[in-house]
Write a protein that holds these residues in place. Sequence first.
Motif, PDB file in Angstrom:
ATOM      1  N   THR A 180       0.834  -1.197   0.000  1.00 16.22           N
ATOM      2  CA  THR A 180       0.000   0.000   0.000  1.00 16.22           C
ATOM      3  C   THR A 180       0.870   1.248   0.000  1.00 16.22           C
ATOM      4  O   THR A 180       0.563   2.231  -0.692  1.00 16.22           O
ATOM      5  CB  THR A 180      -0.930  -0.012   1.235  1.00 16.22           C
ATOM      6  N   LEU A 181       1.961   1.209   0.727  1.00 15.49           N
ATOM      7  CA  LEU A 181       2.884   2.341   0.762  1.00 15.49           C
ATOM      8  C   LEU A 181       3.444   2.630  -0.631  1.00 15.49           C
ATOM      9  O   LEU A 181       3.514   3.789  -1.056  1.00 15.49           O
ATOM     10  CB  LEU A 181       4.020   2.084   1.751  1.00 15.49           C
ATOM     11  N   ASN A 182       3.817   1.596  -1.364  1.00 16.67           N
ATOM     12  CA  ASN A 182       4.343   1.781  -2.715  1.00 16.67           C
ATOM     13  C   ASN A 182       3.275   2.360  -3.644  1.00 16.67           C
ATOM     14  O   ASN A 182       3.568   3.234  -4.463  1.00 16.67           O
ATOM     15  CB  ASN A 182       4.893   0.475  -3.270  1.00 16.67           C
ATOM     16  N   ILE A 183       2.047   1.890  -3.525  1.00 21.37           N
ATOM     17  CA  ILE A 183       0.949   2.444  -4.331  1.00 21.37           C
ATOM     18  C   ILE A 183       0.776   3.924  -4.017  1.00 21.37           C
ATOM     19  O   ILE A 183       0.647   4.747  -4.929  1.00 21.37           O
ATOM     20  CB  ILE A 183      -0.367   1.676  -4.077  1.00 21.37           C
ATOM     21  N   ALA A 184       0.795   4.269  -2.741  1.00 19.47           N
ATOM     22  CA  ALA A 184       0.655   5.675  -2.336  1.00 19.47           C
ATOM     23  C   ALA A 184       1.786   6.516  -2.916  1.00 19.47           C
ATOM     24  O   ALA A 184       1.550   7.630  -3.409  1.00 19.47           O
ATOM     25  CB  ALA A 184       0.625   5.787  -0.817  1.00 19.47           C
ATOM     26  N   GLU A 185       3.003   6.002  -2.898  1.00 11.29           N
ATOM     27  CA  GLU A 185       4.145   6.734  -3.448  1.00 11.29           C
ATOM     28  C   GLU A 185       4.003   6.934  -4.956  1.00 11.29           C
ATOM     29  O   GLU A 185       4.266   8.027  -5.477  1.00 11.29           O
ATOM     30  CB  GLU A 185       5.448   6.000  -3.137  1.00 11.29           C
ATOM     31  N   ILE A 186       3.572   5.904  -5.651  1.00 11.04           N
ATOM     32  CA  ILE A 186       3.378   6.008  -7.100  1.00 11.04           C
ATOM     33  C   ILE A 186       2.313   7.058  -7.416  1.00 11.04           C
ATOM     34  O   ILE A 186       2.501   7.913  -8.285  1.00 11.04           O
ATOM     35  CB  ILE A 186       2.999   4.640  -7.707  1.00 11.04           C
ATOM     36  N   LEU A 187       1.201   7.009  -6.696  1.00  9.54           N
ATOM     37  CA  LEU A 187       0.128   7.976  -6.934  1.00  9.54           C
ATOM     38  C   LEU A 187       0.579   9.400  -6.604  1.00  9.54           C
ATOM     39  O   LEU A 187       0.249  10.339  -7.339  1.00  9.54           O
ATOM     40  CB  LEU A 187      -1.121   7.599  -6.139  1.00  9.54           C
ATOM     41  N   CYS A 188       1.332   9.568  -5.537  1.00 14.66           N
ATOM     42  CA  CYS A 188       1.863  10.900  -5.201  1.00 14.66           C
ATOM     43  C   CYS A 188       2.805  11.400  -6.287  1.00 14.66           C
ATOM     44  O   CYS A 188       2.770  12.582  -6.649  1.00 14.66           O
ATOM     45  CB  CYS A 188       2.568  10.872  -3.854  1.00 14.66           C
ATOM     46  N   ASN A 189       3.640  10.510  -6.815  1.00 18.54           N
ATOM     47  CA  ASN A 189       4.564  10.896  -7.878  1.00 18.54           C
ATOM     48  C   ASN A 189       3.844  11.251  -9.175  1.00 18.54           C
ATOM     49  O   ASN A 189       4.368  12.003  -9.991  1.00 18.54           O
ATOM     50  CB  ASN A 189       5.578   9.784  -8.150  1.00 18.54           C
ATOM     51  N   LYS A 190       2.659  10.720  -9.363  1.00 14.71           N
ATOM     52  CA  LYS A 190       1.862  10.976 -10.574  1.00 14.71           C
ATOM     53  C   LYS A 190       0.776  12.021 -10.326  1.00 14.71           C
ATOM     54  O   LYS A 190      -0.137  12.173 -11.125  1.00 14.71           O
ATOM     55  CB  LYS A 190       1.202   9.675 -11.054  1.00 14.71           C
ATOM     56  N   TYR A 191       0.885  12.760  -9.234  1.00 19.47           N
ATOM     57  CA  TYR A 191      -0.152  13.712  -8.826  1.00 19.47           C
ATOM     58  C   TYR A 191      -0.566  14.654  -9.959  1.00 19.47           C
ATOM     59  O   TYR A 191      -1.743  14.791 -10.262  1.00 19.47           O
ATOM     60  CB  TYR A 191       0.307  14.527  -7.612  1.00 19.47           C
ATOM     61  N   GLN A 192       0.404  15.303 -10.600  1.00 18.20           N
ATOM     62  CA  GLN A 192       0.059  16.294 -11.628  1.00 18.20           C
ATOM     63  C   GLN A 192      -0.623  15.629 -12.820  1.00 18.20           C
ATOM     64  O   GLN A 192      -1.581  16.168 -13.366  1.00 18.20           O
ATOM     65  CB  GLN A 192       1.293  17.074 -12.076  1.00 18.20           C
ATOM     66  N   LEU A 193      -0.157  14.469 -13.216  1.00 15.93           N
ATOM     67  CA  LEU A 193      -0.776  13.737 -14.314  1.00 15.93           C
ATOM     68  C   LEU A 193      -2.227  13.389 -13.982  1.00 15.93           C
ATOM     69  O   LEU A 193      -3.126  13.570 -14.804  1.00 15.93           O
ATOM     70  CB  LEU A 193       0.022  12.466 -14.609  1.00 15.93           C
ATOM     71  N   ILE A 194      -2.451  12.889 -12.771  1.00 17.23           N
ATOM     72  CA  ILE A 194      -3.802  12.529 -12.337  1.00 17.23           C
ATOM     73  C   ILE A 194      -4.689  13.766 -12.265  1.00 17.23           C
ATOM     74  O   ILE A 194      -5.840  13.750 -12.724  1.00 17.23           O
ATOM     75  CB  ILE A 194      -3.757  11.791 -10.986  1.00 17.23           C
ATOM     76  N   LYS A 195      -4.165  14.852 -11.716  1.00 11.79           N
ATOM     77  CA  LYS A 195      -4.924  16.096 -11.625  1.00 11.79           C
ATOM     78  C   LYS A 195      -5.328  16.592 -13.007  1.00 11.79           C
ATOM     79  O   LYS A 195      -6.472  16.984 -13.233  1.00 11.79           O
ATOM     80  CB  LYS A 195      -4.125  17.158 -10.881  1.00 11.79           C
ATOM     81  N   ASP A 196      -4.390  16.564 -13.946  1.00  6.85           N
ATOM     82  CA  ASP A 196      -4.704  16.977 -15.312  1.00  6.85           C
ATOM     83  C   ASP A 196      -5.768  16.073 -15.932  1.00  6.85           C
ATOM     84  O   ASP A 196      -6.677  16.553 -16.611  1.00  6.85           O
ATOM     85  CB  ASP A 196      -3.448  16.966 -16.184  1.00  6.85           C
ATOM     86  N   PHE A 197      -5.658  14.777 -15.716  1.00  6.40           N
ATOM     87  CA  PHE A 197      -6.633  13.819 -16.236  1.00  6.40           C
ATOM     88  C   PHE A 197      -8.034  14.152 -15.733  1.00  6.40           C
ATOM     89  O   PHE A 197      -9.013  14.064 -16.475  1.00  6.40           O
ATOM     90  CB  PHE A 197      -6.231  12.401 -15.823  1.00  6.40           C
ATOM     91  N   ILE A 198      -8.131  14.573 -14.494  1.00  7.23           N
ATOM     92  CA  ILE A 198      -9.433  14.875 -13.892  1.00  7.23           C
ATOM     93  C   ILE A 198      -9.938  16.262 -14.298  1.00  7.23           C
ATOM     94  O   ILE A 198     -11.107  16.420 -14.655  1.00  7.23           O
ATOM     95  CB  ILE A 198      -9.347  14.781 -12.356  1.00  7.23           C
ATOM     96  N   ASP A 199      -9.051  17.259 -14.249  1.00  2.15           N
ATOM     97  CA  ASP A 199      -9.485  18.658 -14.354  1.00  2.15           C
ATOM     98  C   ASP A 199      -9.264  19.333 -15.704  1.00  2.15           C
ATOM     99  O   ASP A 199      -9.981  20.267 -16.036  1.00  2.15           O
ATOM    100  CB  ASP A 199      -8.774  19.503 -13.291  1.00  2.15           C
ATOM    101  N   ASN A 200      -8.269  18.920 -16.447  1.00  2.22           N
ATOM    102  CA  ASN A 200      -7.890  19.639 -17.657  1.00  2.22           C
ATOM    103  C   ASN A 200      -8.904  19.385 -18.773  1.00  2.22           C
ATOM    104  O   ASN A 200      -9.150  18.237 -19.140  1.00  2.22           O
ATOM    105  CB  ASN A 200      -6.493  19.207 -18.109  1.00  2.22           C
ATOM    106  N   PRO A 201      -9.481  20.438 -19.345  1.00  5.99           N
ATOM    107  CA  PRO A 201     -10.463  20.267 -20.426  1.00  5.99           C
ATOM    108  C   PRO A 201      -9.896  19.536 -21.645  1.00  5.99           C
ATOM    109  O   PRO A 201     -10.651  18.910 -22.384  1.00  5.99           O
ATOM    110  CB  PRO A 201     -10.854  21.695 -20.800  1.00  5.99           C
ATOM    111  N   ASP A 202      -8.575  19.598 -21.838  1.00  9.46           N
ATOM    112  CA  ASP A 202      -7.968  18.884 -22.969  1.00  9.46           C
ATOM    113  C   ASP A 202      -8.128  17.374 -22.844  1.00  9.46           C
ATOM    114  O   ASP A 202      -8.020  16.655 -23.837  1.00  9.46           O
ATOM    115  CB  ASP A 202      -6.477  19.212 -23.080  1.00  9.46           C
TER     116      ASP A 202
END
Length: 64
Positions: free
Chosen positions: A32-54
């Motif tokens: 679970t710790l590794n999953i959390a680290e991966i998701l934190c490292n991909k934060y901007q990508l995930i945020k863009d996927f959710i919020d960016n109109p593009d």
Amino acid sequence: MKLTFDADFFEIANLNGHPPKIIWLRFGNTTTLNIAEILCNKYQLIKDFIDNPDYQELACLEID
């Protein structure tokens, strides 16, 4: 938003579109710790996927 290791959600998203948007984790068993680290490292990508109109038409984000 769905977070999954399961390819079935990817298939459903391809057939039906979204919502929900899918984040498909494409790596093997890990802690679970590794999953959390991966998701934190991909934060901007995930945020863009959710919020960016593009990316509003994208139903699935694959993270490996």
